[in-house]
Design an enzyme around this catalytic site. Structure first.
Site, mmCIF file in Angstrom:
data_model
loop_
_atom_site.group_PDB
_atom_site.id
_atom_site.type_symbol
_atom_site.label_atom_id
_atom_site.label_comp_id
_atom_site.label_asym_id
_atom_site.label_seq_id
_atom_site.Cartn_x
_atom_site.Cartn_y
_atom_site.Cartn_z
ATOM 1 N N CYS A 55 -94.965 -13.793 3.411
ATOM 2 C CA CYS A 55 -94.984 -14.045 1.970
ATOM 3 C C CYS A 55 -93.561 -14.344 1.531
ATOM 4 O O CYS A 55 -92.691 -13.477 1.625
ATOM 5 C CB CYS A 55 -95.541 -12.839 1.219
ATOM 6 S SG CYS A 55 -95.551 -13.031 -0.581
ATOM 7 N N CYS A 71 -94.029 -20.119 -4.750
ATOM 8 C CA CYS A 71 -94.627 -19.798 -3.450
ATOM 9 C C CYS A 71 -93.713 -20.233 -2.300
ATOM 10 O O CYS A 71 -93.603 -21.425 -1.994
ATOM 11 C CB CYS A 71 -96.008 -20.424 -3.304
ATOM 12 S SG CYS A 71 -96.905 -19.832 -1.840
#
Length: 333
Positions: A91, A254
């Site tokens: 992530c 992201c």
């Protein structure tokens, strides 16, 4: 006050997206590698993820990271990434949040102007370089795991939308890149429910008809992210709406999605090594990415990406589970 579980955490946000960094209460998850720990956690400890991510302690777009001892000698910390959608191999926004928290709390030796933190993630080693001024983490540049294009200019039959063109790339997770025009929707947050519906339908279609499979990371065989590309996006500045399973949008640009997008553009010959790439989220926040070198992942030509962004500490917390709580693993609403 009674508690059968107690977790300590430092909350942060990375360009708008939360990361709850769990610093205590978990213990060491079994496994010889961080991916083995991820798989063990998913099978045996998922109630912890649901407790910390779901309501009432979290919310429908919550994200977090659990600090662990590293499994490899060249890393400073191990990290397990948790969110409402599951336990991720990697992530990007979460890594930026973790590195910021480690500096801001003094959990690592801080040097100025840059503090380097090596993180053992389920997807591989990620190196975070934190720019520090007067003890404050100003920004983080992470060197991510290798990214690659899995398929270009594919298409999939999506109920309600017909044949939808897409490309698929890996940047720590698998991402389907779809032009918003292909599903007949504008880049407009007022239409977010329709965009999310389209994203979930595309995910389901890909995972049913042509699921991806990473050649080296066990258990990574699905697509839970659709990066809807806004009209006017280029190989220098792209805007997107990131739809994520089971039904929410990334607030940040992201980091792993930025890595995947750069890998796709590189595979097309549109983004060269060393060029800056600005990726803009649905709320307007930005990451700056760059490809540093070429490599391989199994049979795939790949690139090593970096992503730069900012995070801020938002709170300190201790999260309890009372033995009489009727929602010991939280709930989804």
């Amino acid at each position: 006050m009674r508690a059968e579980r107690l977790f300590s955490a430092v909350d942060s946000h990375t360009e708008g997206m939360p990361t709850r960094v769990v610093t205590g209460g978990m213990g060491v998850v079994p496994g010889a590698t961080m991916n083995e720990r991820r798989l063990y956690f998913m099978e045996h400890l998922d109630d912890v993820r649901r407790l910390l991510m779901n309501e009432p302690r979290g919310h429908a777009a919550m994200s977090g990271a659990i600090l662990q001892p590293p499994t490899r000698p060249d890393a400073d910390f191990g990290v397990l990434f948790i969110e409402v959608s599951g336990c991720l191999p990697m992530c990007g926004h979460g890594t930026i949040g973790v590195a910021t928290v480690l500096v801001e709390t003094g959990m690592v030796a801080v040097t100025e102007p840059a503090t380097v933190i090596r993180l053992d993630t389920p997807a591989g080693l990620v190196v975070a370089t934190v720019q520090v001024s007067d003890g404050h983490a100003e920004s983080v540049t992470l060197e991510n795991v290798p990214a690659y294009s899995d398929r270009l200019d594919a298409s999939v039959e999506v109920p309600g939308f017909g044949r939808v063109p897409y490309s698929l790339a890996f940047g720590g997770n698998f991402y389907a890149m779809v032009d918003l025009d292909a599903v007949g929707l504008p880049f407009d947050r007022a239409r977010k429910t329709e965009i999310l519906t389209a994203g979930l339908a595309v995910m389901e279609a890909i995972n049913t008809q042509a699921p991806p499979k990473h050649p080296e990371i066990a258990g990574l065989d699905h697509c839970h992210h659709v990066e809807f590309i806004a009209p006017g996006s280029t190989a220098r500045h792209s805007r997107h709406a990131m739809a994520i399973y089971p039904g929410w949008f990334d607030r940040s640009p992201c980091g792993t999605g930025t890595s995947a997008r750069m890998a796709e553009l590189w595979a097309r010959g549109e983004l060269e090594i060393g060029a800056d790439f600005v990726n803009e989220s649905f709320i307007g926040s930005r990451f700056t990415g760059r490809l540093t070198r070429e490599t391989t992942v199994g049979p795939h030509a790949a690139v090593v990406p970096t992503v730069t962004g900012r995070a801020w500490v938002t709170g300190l917390g201790q999260y309890l589970l009372d033995p009489s709580d009727p929602y010991p693993a939280g709930f989804e609403f």
